[in-house]
Design a protein around this motif. Sequence first.
Motif, PDB file in Angstrom:
ATOM      1  N   TRP A 633     -50.300  34.828  37.460  1.00  0.00           N
ATOM      2  CA  TRP A 633     -49.104  34.375  36.744  1.00  0.00           C
ATOM      3  C   TRP A 633     -48.710  32.952  37.116  1.00  0.00           C
ATOM      4  N   ARG A 634     -48.962  32.576  38.327  1.00  0.00           N
ATOM      5  CA  ARG A 634     -48.639  31.203  38.713  1.00  0.00           C
ATOM      6  C   ARG A 634     -49.494  30.214  37.919  1.00  0.00           C
ATOM      7  N   THR A 635     -50.766  30.524  37.723  1.00  0.00           N
ATOM      8  CA  THR A 635     -51.636  29.662  36.920  1.00  0.00           C
ATOM      9  C   THR A 635     -51.167  29.618  35.473  1.00  0.00           C
ATOM     10  N   TYR A 636     -50.824  30.787  34.944  1.00  0.00           N
ATOM     11  CA  TYR A 636     -50.308  30.823  33.573  1.00  0.00           C
ATOM     12  C   TYR A 636     -49.024  30.003  33.454  1.00  0.00           C
ATOM     13  N   PHE A 637     -48.192  30.091  34.460  1.00  0.00           N
ATOM     14  CA  PHE A 637     -46.933  29.373  34.452  1.00  0.00           C
ATOM     15  C   PHE A 637     -47.169  27.856  34.450  1.00  0.00           C
ATOM     16  N   ILE A 638     -48.060  27.386  35.297  1.00  0.00           N
ATOM     17  CA  ILE A 638     -48.386  25.961  35.352  1.00  0.00           C
ATOM     18  C   ILE A 638     -49.040  25.512  34.048  1.00  0.00           C
ATOM     19  N   SER A 738     -46.075  26.180  43.474  1.00  0.00           N
ATOM     20  CA  SER A 738     -46.923  27.253  42.951  1.00  0.00           C
ATOM     21  C   SER A 738     -48.264  27.322  43.653  1.00  0.00           C
ATOM     22  N   ASN A 739     -48.522  26.370  44.553  1.00  0.00           N
ATOM     23  CA  ASN A 739     -49.780  26.353  45.293  1.00  0.00           C
ATOM     24  C   ASN A 739     -50.979  26.148  44.363  1.00  0.00           C
ATOM     25  N   ILE A 740     -50.767  25.277  43.357  1.00  0.00           N
ATOM     26  CA  ILE A 740     -51.823  25.023  42.372  1.00  0.00           C
ATOM     27  C   ILE A 740     -51.986  23.517  42.206  1.00  0.00           C
ATOM     28  N   SER A 741     -53.236  23.066  42.283  1.00  0.00           N
ATOM     29  CA  SER A 741     -53.545  21.665  42.028  1.00  0.00           C
ATOM     30  C   SER A 741     -54.108  21.514  40.624  1.00  0.00           C
ATOM     31  N   VAL A 742     -53.974  20.300  40.082  1.00  0.00           N
ATOM     32  CA  VAL A 742     -54.486  20.016  38.733  1.00  0.00           C
ATOM     33  C   VAL A 742     -55.591  18.989  38.863  1.00  0.00           C
ATOM     34  N   PHE A 743     -56.763  19.357  38.350  1.00  0.00           N
ATOM     35  CA  PHE A 743     -57.936  18.481  38.363  1.00  0.00           C
ATOM     36  C   PHE A 743     -58.269  18.179  36.898  1.00  0.00           C
ATOM     37  N   LEU A 744     -58.140  16.929  36.490  1.00  0.00           N
ATOM     38  CA  LEU A 744     -58.422  16.600  35.080  1.00  0.00           C
ATOM     39  C   LEU A 744     -59.262  15.339  35.000  1.00  0.00           C
ATOM     40  N   LEU A 745     -60.120  15.318  34.005  1.00  0.00           N
ATOM     41  CA  LEU A 745     -61.034  14.200  33.777  1.00  0.00           C
ATOM     42  C   LEU A 745     -60.805  13.681  32.367  1.00  0.00           C
ATOM     43  N   ILE A 754     -53.751  16.045  40.829  1.00  0.00           N
ATOM     44  CA  ILE A 754     -52.416  16.347  41.340  1.00  0.00           C
ATOM     45  C   ILE A 754     -52.587  17.378  42.458  1.00  0.00           C
ATOM     46  N   HIS A 755     -52.273  16.950  43.661  1.00  0.00           N
ATOM     47  CA  HIS A 755     -52.449  17.830  44.821  1.00  0.00           C
ATOM     48  C   HIS A 755     -51.219  18.751  44.938  1.00  0.00           C
ATOM     49  N   GLY A 756     -51.450  20.032  44.606  1.00  0.00           N
ATOM     50  CA  GLY A 756     -50.337  20.974  44.618  1.00  0.00           C
ATOM     51  C   GLY A 756     -50.467  22.048  45.684  1.00  0.00           C
ATOM     52  N   ARG A 757     -51.301  21.816  46.693  1.00  0.00           N
ATOM     53  CA  ARG A 757     -51.491  22.814  47.744  1.00  0.00           C
ATOM     54  C   ARG A 757     -50.199  22.969  48.558  1.00  0.00           C
ATOM     55  N   SER A 758     -49.752  24.184  48.649  1.00  0.00           N
ATOM     56  CA  SER A 758     -48.481  24.461  49.323  1.00  0.00           C
ATOM     57  C   SER A 758     -48.600  24.236  50.821  1.00  0.00           C
ATOM     58  N   VAL A 759     -47.577  23.588  51.368  1.00  0.00           N
ATOM     59  CA  VAL A 759     -47.560  23.363  52.820  1.00  0.00           C
ATOM     60  C   VAL A 759     -47.189  24.647  53.570  1.00  0.00           C
ATOM     61  N   HIS A 760     -46.799  25.698  52.820  1.00  0.00           N
ATOM     62  CA  HIS A 760     -46.391  26.956  53.434  1.00  0.00           C
ATOM     63  C   HIS A 760     -47.516  27.988  53.431  1.00  0.00           C
ATOM     64  N   ASP A 764     -47.180  32.967  46.497  1.00  0.00           N
ATOM     65  CA  ASP A 764     -46.995  34.275  45.856  1.00  0.00           C
ATOM     66  C   ASP A 764     -46.170  35.144  46.789  1.00  0.00           C
ATOM     67  N   THR A 765     -44.858  34.947  46.760  1.00  0.00           N
ATOM     68  CA  THR A 765     -43.989  35.611  47.728  1.00  0.00           C
ATOM     69  C   THR A 765     -42.686  36.005  47.053  1.00  0.00           C
ATOM     70  N   ASN A 766     -41.788  36.633  47.856  1.00  0.00           N
ATOM     71  CA  ASN A 766     -40.525  37.075  47.273  1.00  0.00           C
ATOM     72  C   ASN A 766     -39.499  35.937  47.327  1.00  0.00           C
ATOM     73  N   MET A 767     -38.307  36.212  46.778  1.00  0.00           N
ATOM     74  CA  MET A 767     -37.276  35.188  46.676  1.00  0.00           C
ATOM     75  C   MET A 767     -36.779  34.735  48.045  1.00  0.00           C
ATOM     76  N   GLU A 768     -36.639  35.700  48.960  1.00  0.00           N
ATOM     77  CA  GLU A 768     -36.103  35.371  50.278  1.00  0.00           C
ATOM     78  C   GLU A 768     -37.035  34.416  51.003  1.00  0.00           C
ATOM     79  N   GLU A 769     -38.326  34.729  50.981  1.00  0.00           N
ATOM     80  CA  GLU A 769     -39.273  33.866  51.679  1.00  0.00           C
ATOM     81  C   GLU A 769     -39.401  32.513  50.991  1.00  0.00           C
TER      82      GLU A 769
END
Length: 960
Positions: A633-638, A738-745, A754-760, A764-769
């Motif tokens: 879903w995160r990929t679909y969202f992005i 979203s922990n997703i990077s974009v690679f486009l040519l 676009i470097h989207g790697r999460s520092v955390h 894919d976690t709950n709202m509290e985290e």
Amino acid sequence: ARGFSVPLQRPADCGADRYFDSSRLACAPCGAHQRQSAGGSSCVCEPGYRMVSSNGGFSVTCEKCPENMSGVTQDGWNCITCPKGLTSKGTCKCPNNEILVERSIDGVLLNEALCIQCNGSEQSFSASDASGSRCVRCEKTFIQVTKSCDCNSPNILTGGLCFLAREGLPPKGVATVRFAQLGITLTSAWFLKNLQSSAFACWLYSNLTACQALGNMCVMNMNSLSSSNTDACGLFQYIFVSTARVGIVHSIPYWRHNLPWLYYGDQPGLASQVLEKNHFPTTFSFKRTDKDVKLQFIAASFDAAGNFLKWQSLEGGILQLCPDTQTKLNAAFAFGTTYQQSCKISVSKILLGFANPVFYDLFLEYNGGNGQQHLWAVPVLNLNLQYNEKFVNQGSNMNNWLLTRRFFLVDALSGKENDLGKPPRVIRIASKITISIRLVSHTQRGTIYPPLITVAYTDVLIQNPETQSVVVSFAVSYEMNQSEAQIQTDIALGVLGGLAVLWSLLKTAGWKRRTGSSIIDLQTVFKFLLFYAGDLANVFFIITVGTGIYWLVFFKAQQFVSVLLPLPSQEEDFVTYIACAFSLKALEFLHLLVSQLTIDIFFIDWERPKGKVLKAVEGEGVTKSAAAPVSIWRTYFIANEWNEIQTVRKINPLFQVLAVLFFLEVVGFSNLALMDASSSLTRSSESYVAPWSRILRFGVSAALWVAIAILQVIFFAVFYERFVEDKISQFVDLCCMSNISVFLLSHNCFGHYIHGRSVHGHADTNMEEMNMNLKREAENLCSQRGLLPNTDGQTFQISISRKMRLHYDWIHETLTKKRGPARLLDSSANTFEQSTRAYNAMNKFLSSFIDHVHKEMDYIVKDKLLLERILAMEFMEPIDKSIFYNDEGHSFSDVLYYGNETTLLIFDILFFSVVDLASQSFVLAAILTYLQQEIFRFIRNTLGQKNLASKTLVDQRFLI
């Protein structure tokens, strides 16, 4: 319903024995021994019958006259004996030079009419008048030549005048008028009666009206000259040459004493000297006193017989055949206001209103240095003038022109044959009159050359005046020599066009570098032409916008006149430039659209499984532990967010169109595009509205488009994107969360990352985290988001090696060609499984590439040189390692609408302008511009979504 129809009958339809009953609007029979009257609206007695009673119409009683009194008196009430015969009407007739007497001095009716001869002796010199009713003094030329009222041979009787036969008289004139447009030559009744007598009287007696009448007949013959013809103009030239000894008027060599001034002379090049050698001795302004902003034209008017009528100001609309309000008619002579009036007028109305021609000598009034009012003669360019049966005033070479002075509006006189009392067979109408005002080059004080009035006549063969019509026009145009401006435009076009070639070559070289090819092939040439089309469109756009704003500012803001707008005929090159700019920019826009719709893009998901889950194995009835699946879903969202920002622009297109239309039509900026000197945004409904200038229309609309667009960009950049919403920056943040990077040519070996790697570690976690992660990041309790340690750089321009590109294509082909190695695809797998496996393979490869796993396909990170940024070209070729260039902005927007706002804006401006120039409607241009924006946005979204689904391996059903 009862009909209200009546038959149409005219007096001419009634015949000789019926009259036209005006109460019934129909023909009615006359009584016994009666016939229709001359007017057709009553009956009169037939010859040989007298009236007993008459109450009009058919109420007439007639009685036959006795045999010994067969004649009828002139009034028709009595019978009388006629000793010298009867007329066709039954009245008495008398020989020439005798008058008819029916009553005595006290009014008693005579039994027999008398024919009394007028006394033509020296004591009386009397003759009968034209009606034959009384004796009057005979014409003075008879007395001068014969000392009597007879003009016997060898004396010459012509036009009611008597001339002494002697040598040196003008030759016998040809009383014909040539209507060249119809190919008709008529013997004019007016010329037949007056031509020879006017020539003799002008030559022998210097009779002023006779000379003027002869000149008018020459003008009616279109001032046409022939070396072998003795028509009106031939006779005038004969007298003009023969009277050189009598002197000239006002030191003007073409104006003889006693003669009208008809010609300027036929010397080659004389017209250019008359029109350009001397400046008009006063200056004009746009914003000073009334006399400085008005052209004070005044005309001396004459009738056909040569009588002076009066001085007339042209402000009264005497030259405008089309009806209009006095305010609008007077606006024709406001300096700097281009005036155009055109209408269709019926021939019957012309015959009714212009039965007798009026001739004009036009002057321009000005104030002399001593306070005395002076007149400057305005030359006439008659486009119908013929010299030896050839039209000489055609074309723009004024050295071949033959200028004249006198003109008329309508000639319904010379086209009458045989009888002056009958309607003309042909009439001649001044269908096009143009007064041209030319500004002296390099003037700063509003100095002009002498004005020129150009007249074109139309010959009309009278057939049915009620249904025939003629289109007539009157115009006042202002012009200046535009050759210098054209030269400057050509120089600018040449210089900028040459720079455009160099810039296009650099673009092509950069494109070749980014495609990883060094061979100059047909594709390279085609790409160069596409780049050059876009750059040349920008050149045309810069030149046209600069030209439009230049004329707008310098023409409207000047006080003393130094520049005048180009004429519509001089705007053709400008319109051509706009058309070229639009065509080339449309080609660039389509090229941009195709490029954006064919990019390669992939979303790298960095999320890793959390623990393991038990999973049943089909066919074995057992369960095994497996890695927990990662949510898609995160990929679909992005993917959906990327889909949404594909057509985001730096301006609001709808607001842009509405704002431009508001300022043009509501505020009144469109009034600045009128060809007049006023810079007011409001106009009175009663005032004259000058024609549009295409250059000013483009200048006003383009300036508004650019100004409003700049304000929008500033607003969005400074306020909206900073305090409300910045979709491009938010997309980068969203990728990181979203922990997703974009690679486009965008090219074969060049693109963006676009470097989207999460520092955390996990997204894919709950709202509290998620909230805890955001809090830690806000308090700097975690590492930075950048690709490199301790950096924030998330966006990069990437130049990948050829080896990297081949490996990328190899993985992607497993989906597009439905085949691949056994380790990736099972021969029995369906399309969905193939897509899933290809997605996982691509995700694994790209993530490992970013993590420097593939040493043979590694990359380095570096900054771009300033010159590389300016030229949009990479100097270093990625042979062994790919290169990631730090991107301080969001250069990945180059593959979106957002990064190509300039191209889109120029295309919108040119589209708006082309529609407006074609339709002369800002409203229609605004509507069509918005429609094309929406159509292309729909195409970009739809096809972009298909390409996104195809390249990212995301099912299109999840893109909304």
